[in-house]
Design a protein around this motif. Structure first.
Motif, short mmCIF file in Angstrom:
data_model
loop_
_atom_site.label_atom_id
_atom_site.label_comp_id
_atom_site.label_asym_id
_atom_site.label_seq_id
_atom_site.Cartn_x
_atom_site.Cartn_y
_atom_site.Cartn_z
N UNK A 1 9.75 -7.69 -33.44
CA UNK A 1 10.57 -8.79 -33.56
C UNK A 1 11.44 -8.90 -32.38
N UNK A 2 11.54 -10.40 -31.77
CA UNK A 2 12.40 -10.52 -30.67
C UNK A 2 13.84 -10.72 -30.85
N UNK A 3 14.71 -10.01 -30.27
CA UNK A 3 16.11 -9.88 -30.54
C UNK A 3 17.02 -10.38 -29.40
N UNK B 1 11.80 -14.59 -33.69
CA UNK B 1 11.00 -14.40 -34.75
C UNK B 1 10.17 -13.15 -34.44
N UNK B 2 9.07 -13.00 -35.43
CA UNK B 2 8.32 -11.98 -35.79
C UNK B 2 6.82 -12.27 -34.98
N UNK B 3 6.53 -11.30 -34.02
CA UNK B 3 5.18 -11.76 -33.19
C UNK B 3 4.23 -10.53 -33.70
N UNK B 4 3.02 -10.98 -33.91
CA UNK B 4 1.79 -10.20 -34.28
C UNK B 4 1.22 -9.43 -32.75
N UNK B 5 1.07 -8.32 -32.64
CA UNK B 5 0.65 -7.63 -31.69
C UNK B 5 -1.05 -7.54 -31.68
N UNK B 6 -1.58 -7.79 -30.74
CA UNK B 6 -3.03 -7.54 -30.68
C UNK B 6 -3.51 -6.75 -29.25
N UNK B 7 -4.53 -6.32 -29.29
CA UNK B 7 -5.05 -5.73 -28.01
C UNK B 7 -5.03 -6.69 -26.84
N UNK B 8 -4.59 -5.86 -25.65
CA UNK B 8 -4.30 -6.47 -24.41
C UNK B 8 -5.32 -6.80 -23.39
N UNK B 9 -6.46 -7.55 -24.02
CA UNK B 9 -7.76 -7.62 -23.12
C UNK B 9 -7.68 -8.92 -22.87
N UNK B 10 -8.19 -9.35 -21.66
CA UNK B 10 -8.29 -10.91 -21.25
C UNK B 10 -7.05 -11.48 -21.22
N UNK B 11 -6.05 -10.87 -20.36
CA UNK B 11 -4.74 -11.56 -20.11
C UNK B 11 -5.11 -12.57 -19.17
N UNK C 1 17.18 1.45 -28.65
CA UNK C 1 16.19 1.57 -29.19
C UNK C 1 14.90 0.74 -29.03
N UNK C 2 15.36 -0.54 -28.34
CA UNK C 2 14.26 -1.23 -27.47
C UNK C 2 13.50 -0.54 -26.51
N UNK C 3 12.20 -0.25 -26.70
CA UNK C 3 11.28 0.35 -25.74
C UNK C 3 10.67 -0.67 -25.01
N UNK C 4 10.59 -1.72 -25.52
CA UNK C 4 9.24 -2.67 -24.77
C UNK C 4 9.89 -4.06 -24.84
N UNK C 5 9.56 -5.07 -23.92
CA UNK C 5 9.75 -6.34 -23.45
C UNK C 5 8.74 -7.23 -24.01
N UNK C 6 8.97 -8.43 -24.42
CA UNK C 6 8.13 -9.48 -24.60
C UNK C 6 8.24 -10.58 -23.64
N UNK C 7 7.46 -11.10 -22.66
CA UNK C 7 7.48 -11.99 -21.74
C UNK C 7 6.19 -12.89 -21.72
N UNK D 1 1.05 -3.53 -22.94
CA UNK D 1 0.77 -2.81 -24.02
C UNK D 1 -0.11 -3.68 -24.86
N UNK D 2 0.55 -4.79 -25.28
CA UNK D 2 -0.48 -5.58 -26.38
C UNK D 2 0.05 -7.15 -25.76
N UNK D 3 -0.82 -7.89 -26.35
CA UNK D 3 -0.44 -9.24 -26.36
C UNK D 3 -0.03 -9.77 -27.68
N UNK D 4 0.82 -10.62 -27.50
CA UNK D 4 1.81 -10.95 -28.90
C UNK D 4 1.52 -12.56 -29.32
N UNK D 5 1.73 -12.57 -30.40
CA UNK D 5 1.82 -14.40 -31.05
C UNK D 5 2.80 -14.45 -31.98
N UNK D 6 3.62 -15.47 -31.85
CA UNK D 6 4.61 -15.84 -32.62
C UNK D 6 3.85 -16.27 -34.00
N UNK D 7 4.28 -15.63 -35.08
CA UNK D 7 3.76 -15.68 -36.59
C UNK D 7 5.02 -16.27 -37.38
N UNK D 8 6.39 -15.94 -37.33
CA UNK D 8 7.55 -16.42 -38.22
C UNK D 8 8.58 -16.60 -36.91
N UNK D 9 8.86 -17.88 -36.90
CA UNK D 9 10.06 -18.29 -36.19
C UNK D 9 11.24 -18.36 -36.85
#
Length: 174
Positions: free
Chosen positions: A30-32, A39-49, A76-82, A165-173
């Protein structure tokens, strides 16, 4: 049914529920902050970035300490999304243009906003020069947000592939 048996059954139900939630939740985040749409982002394998992907990554230990110290994120936030704004393939399309008031960062013609001298609390921000923003090989990425006050690569520099770590895709805004 004895009291011990009821307590044990309740424990099993709670444990099972927590296990199921943790198993499902490990593939979501979840982005804060407003760096990306909330929103809520689904995380998937970070290949082919590639440019345009949203990635989850771990900044350096020093950058995370600065982020916590300045209150940009809770501990408690250990990672970022960009967003991946640039990789080696479009490194020559990174430029800084002087506006009336700010230096603006552009990548492939897209305006990612100003390079600020101070954060929202008036504290100095160490900025990076243009050459330090250009990936030097295929395992470096410029991660940005178009949000004006995003703390991103324009301040902490390039991110290596092994930090992603992962790729992310917005699922619920929100």
């Amino acid at each position: 049914m004895t009291r011990k048996k009821k307590a044990f059954i309740l424990f099993l139900i709670i444990f099972s529920f927590v296990y199921i939630i943790k198993t499902i939740a490990k593939d979501y985040t979840i982005t804060i902050t407003e760096s990306l749409p909330l929103g809520i982002y689904k995380l998937t394998e970070a290949k082919d970035i590639k440019v345009g992907d949203i990635v989850q990554f771990t900044p350096s230990k020093e950058e995370m300490e600065l982020i916590y110290y300045r209150g940009y994120l809770p501990r408690y936030a250990k990672t970022l999304l960009k967003e991946v704004a640039a990789d080696y393939s479009n490194r020559n399309e990174i430029e800084i243009r002087q506006d009336v008031f700010f230096k603006l960062l552009y990548v492939s013609g897209k305006n990612y906003g100003p390079i600020l001298k101070k954060d929202s609390n008036g504290r100095e921000i160490e900025k990076i020069n243009l050459d330090e923003l250009k990936p030097k090989n295929n395992s470096e990425y410029l991660l940005l947000s178009p949000h004006m006050k995003s703390y991103d690569s324009r301040y902490f520099g390039l991110i290596r592939k092994d930090q992603i770590l992962k790729k992310a895709e917005l699922k619920i805004k929100f």
